[in-house]
Design a protein around this motif. Sequence first.
Motif, mmCIF file in Angstrom:
data_model
loop_
_atom_site.group_PDB
_atom_site.id
_atom_site.type_symbol
_atom_site.label_atom_id
_atom_site.label_comp_id
_atom_site.label_asym_id
_atom_site.label_seq_id
_atom_site.Cartn_x
_atom_site.Cartn_y
_atom_site.Cartn_z
ATOM 1 N N ILE A 7 11.291 -11.371 -17.098
ATOM 2 C CA ILE A 7 10.980 -9.969 -17.353
ATOM 3 C C ILE A 7 11.517 -9.159 -16.171
ATOM 4 C CG2 ILE A 7 8.657 -10.196 -16.334
ATOM 5 C CD1 ILE A 7 7.749 -8.052 -18.382
ATOM 6 N N ILE A 8 12.239 -8.077 -16.464
ATOM 7 C CA ILE A 8 12.804 -7.204 -15.439
ATOM 8 C C ILE A 8 11.756 -6.165 -15.062
ATOM 9 C CG2 ILE A 8 14.675 -5.646 -14.830
ATOM 10 C CD1 ILE A 8 15.573 -8.489 -15.340
ATOM 11 N N VAL A 9 11.538 -5.994 -13.761
ATOM 12 C CA VAL A 9 10.459 -5.122 -13.281
ATOM 13 C C VAL A 9 11.034 -4.014 -12.406
ATOM 14 C CG1 VAL A 9 8.275 -5.023 -12.028
ATOM 15 C CG2 VAL A 9 8.903 -7.108 -13.278
ATOM 16 N N SER A 10 10.597 -2.787 -12.666
ATOM 17 C CA SER A 10 10.932 -1.653 -11.800
ATOM 18 C C SER A 10 9.697 -1.291 -10.985
ATOM 19 C CB SER A 10 11.380 -0.452 -12.627
ATOM 20 O OG SER A 10 11.555 0.691 -11.798
ATOM 21 N N PRO A 11 9.824 -1.111 -9.655
ATOM 22 C CA PRO A 11 8.650 -0.802 -8.836
ATOM 23 C C PRO A 11 8.185 0.637 -8.941
ATOM 24 C CG PRO A 11 10.606 -0.864 -7.473
ATOM 25 C CD PRO A 11 11.047 -1.263 -8.849
ATOM 26 N N ARG B 91 3.191 3.555 -8.499
ATOM 27 C CA ARG B 91 2.682 3.498 -7.134
ATOM 28 C C ARG B 91 1.668 4.621 -6.927
ATOM 29 N NH1 ARG B 91 6.429 2.627 -1.771
ATOM 30 N NH2 ARG B 91 4.757 2.584 -0.208
ATOM 31 N N LYS B 92 0.442 4.236 -6.656
ATOM 32 C CA LYS B 92 -0.636 5.207 -6.493
ATOM 33 C C LYS B 92 -0.820 5.537 -5.013
ATOM 34 C CE LYS B 92 -3.812 2.772 -8.530
ATOM 35 N NZ LYS B 92 -5.133 2.418 -9.114
ATOM 36 N N PRO C 134 -4.893 8.491 6.230
ATOM 37 C CA PRO C 134 -3.421 8.453 6.302
ATOM 38 C C PRO C 134 -2.850 7.053 6.411
ATOM 39 C CG PRO C 134 -4.319 10.139 7.765
ATOM 40 C CD PRO C 134 -5.492 9.353 7.257
ATOM 41 N N ASP C 135 -3.591 6.148 7.070
ATOM 42 C CA ASP C 135 -3.071 4.797 7.249
ATOM 43 C C ASP C 135 -3.489 3.838 6.138
ATOM 44 O OD1 ASP C 135 -5.723 4.899 7.922
ATOM 45 O OD2 ASP C 135 -5.560 3.547 9.660
ATOM 46 N N ALA C 136 -4.158 4.372 5.105
ATOM 47 C CA ALA C 136 -4.590 3.504 4.003
ATOM 48 C C ALA C 136 -3.378 3.056 3.187
ATOM 49 C CB ALA C 136 -5.570 4.250 3.100
ATOM 50 N N PRO C 137 -3.285 1.782 2.822
ATOM 51 C CA PRO C 137 -2.128 1.287 2.065
ATOM 52 C C PRO C 137 -2.123 1.827 0.633
ATOM 53 C CG PRO C 137 -3.800 -0.425 2.244
ATOM 54 C CD PRO C 137 -4.271 0.708 3.100
ATOM 55 N N ASP C 138 -0.914 2.048 0.113
ATOM 56 C CA ASP C 138 -0.776 2.451 -1.281
ATOM 57 C C ASP C 138 -1.088 1.264 -2.186
ATOM 58 O OD1 ASP C 138 0.012 4.896 -0.369
ATOM 59 O OD2 ASP C 138 2.158 4.512 -0.618
ATOM 60 N N GLN C 139 -1.299 1.560 -3.456
ATOM 61 C CA GLN C 139 -1.548 0.522 -4.445
ATOM 62 C C GLN C 139 -0.579 0.683 -5.598
ATOM 63 O OE1 GLN C 139 -5.696 0.887 -5.503
ATOM 64 N NE2 GLN C 139 -6.348 -0.463 -3.830
ATOM 65 N N ILE D 7 16.278 -1.417 -0.058
ATOM 66 C CA ILE D 7 15.116 -1.875 0.690
ATOM 67 C C ILE D 7 15.293 -1.379 2.119
ATOM 68 C CG2 ILE D 7 16.227 -4.129 1.048
ATOM 69 C CD1 ILE D 7 13.407 -5.329 1.293
ATOM 70 N N ASP D 8 14.311 -0.630 2.594
ATOM 71 C CA ASP D 8 14.393 -0.019 3.916
ATOM 72 C C ASP D 8 13.316 -0.608 4.824
ATOM 73 O OD1 ASP D 8 15.009 1.576 6.010
ATOM 74 O OD2 ASP D 8 14.772 3.473 4.971
ATOM 75 N N THR D 9 12.085 -0.167 4.647
ATOM 76 C CA THR D 9 10.984 -0.747 5.419
ATOM 77 C C THR D 9 10.435 -2.011 4.770
ATOM 78 O OG1 THR D 9 9.320 0.579 4.264
ATOM 79 C CG2 THR D 9 10.329 1.536 6.238
ATOM 80 N N GLY D 10 10.651 -2.155 3.463
ATOM 81 C CA GLY D 10 10.131 -3.307 2.730
ATOM 82 C C GLY D 10 8.745 -3.097 2.167
ATOM 83 N N ASN D 11 8.160 -1.899 2.352
ATOM 84 C CA ASN D 11 6.801 -1.647 1.863
ATOM 85 C C ASN D 11 6.715 -1.709 0.345
ATOM 86 O OD1 ASN D 11 5.876 -1.314 4.477
ATOM 87 N ND2 ASN D 11 6.125 0.910 4.464
ATOM 88 N N THR D 12 7.696 -1.111 -0.334
ATOM 89 C CA THR D 12 7.678 -1.113 -1.803
ATOM 90 C C THR D 12 7.784 -2.528 -2.346
ATOM 91 O OG1 THR D 12 8.656 1.108 -1.912
ATOM 92 C CG2 THR D 12 8.844 -0.273 -3.874
ATOM 93 N N VAL D 13 8.691 -3.322 -1.780
ATOM 94 C CA VAL D 13 8.851 -4.715 -2.212
ATOM 95 C C VAL D 13 7.573 -5.497 -1.956
ATOM 96 C CG1 VAL D 13 10.070 -6.866 -1.734
ATOM 97 C CG2 VAL D 13 11.348 -4.739 -1.961
ATOM 98 N N THR D 14 6.942 -5.261 -0.814
ATOM 99 C CA THR D 14 5.707 -5.971 -0.479
ATOM 100 C C THR D 14 4.605 -5.654 -1.484
ATOM 101 O OG1 THR D 14 6.255 -5.973 1.883
ATOM 102 C CG2 THR D 14 3.941 -6.297 1.281
ATOM 103 N N LEU D 15 4.410 -4.366 -1.762
ATOM 104 C CA LEU D 15 3.373 -3.964 -2.715
ATOM 105 C C LEU D 15 3.654 -4.521 -4.108
ATOM 106 C CD1 LEU D 15 2.827 -0.212 -1.721
ATOM 107 C CD2 LEU D 15 1.156 -2.063 -1.496
ATOM 108 N N ALA D 16 4.911 -4.429 -4.539
ATOM 109 C CA ALA D 16 5.259 -4.872 -5.890
ATOM 110 C C ALA D 16 5.096 -6.374 -6.060
ATOM 111 C CB ALA D 16 6.687 -4.449 -6.226
#
Length: 369
Positions: free
Chosen positions: A147-151, A175-176, A183-188, A208-217
């Motif tokens: 399955i192909i996933v978009s973050p 992404r919520k 301010p430092d609370a992680p996104d979900q 991929i820049d900081t890697g935060n989106t990949v990590t969350l996804a």
Amino acid sequence: MLRLGVPLTPTVVRKFSNGEVNVKITESVRDSDVFVIQSGCGDVNDNLMELLIIISACKTASARRITAVIPCYPYARQDKKDQSRAPITAKLVSNMLVVAGCDHVITMDLHAGQIQGFFDIPVDNLFSEPIMLSYIKTHIEGWQGAIIVSPDAGGAKRATALADKLGVDFALFHRKRRSKAPPDAPDQMELLVGNVKDKIAILIDDMIDTGNTVTLATRSLQENGAAAIYVLISHGLFADANFTALATLPIERLVVGPAICCRKTILFYYHPDLMLNSDVPFANGLTGTETDASEVFSHSTFANGELSTSTSTTNSPQNSTPSSPHLLPSKIFKSKMVILDISTLIAESIRRTHNGESISMLFGEWGSN
């Protein structure tokens, strides 16, 4: 530029003590078809200024046509006015390129396709999608049930196009960003569309820049029961990525397209067991060696049917290797990170542009067969 079988024109780029950029092109470019190659990452502002000055130097030296080859377009994420008093910097960059004397732009996987409309000159936006299709079919066992996933919603069109060509399902995350949270609370991330349970999840994104989106996804995919997770990224920037954290992610492979990076001292690992099928266009050329990221893309010019590397005193590789684990993906990822070679695609695009041939022919039906 070895793939074109021609040498590179020597170009010296250096800085004065106050930071001003000085350029010297050592060969005549009069009445020539000039291609200036510059990655839009790393020290973005310095690289952009160097590109503009080289273009201007070629223009005043009576070059017939100047093409800027920018695999990663700078400031591409600032493509719209999403809040009051926000700049549209991608448009500013396009204006500067044209004013400097650029006649044509070749780039790859623009963050937003509408950036092409910022220009009044021809723009060729190349795609890494065929390369990724070939990688999926060649190296992901059981991809037929993947399955192909978009973050995020912004990458939905890219992911659905890939899913349609593979004939597989599609999933979308939301992404919520909690407005009342600290301010430092992680996104979900919340899975809006699709079911990834017991399936091979292939996460697709443009950079991929900081890697935060990949990590969350990837964490969310694991929580939703994905059997295996692969991450395919068009542009591997890694500007402020924590490679120690990325190495702990539950992924099988992190596959990045153009091998570019903001840290000149990062060593990427080309995995010798993941050689791509040489019969697949644009997907061959991986080697089993470690390469300094500062050498992947350098200033280059193509004139009089000849190509040459720009020699820059400011972009020389570092003499020492940093000890921080944040700077050493090659020592951490090993078999997890794979870099797809796009040099053939760039070289063929240059050749076709020079000869007046169609570039769209590069993206035929072979990728979906």
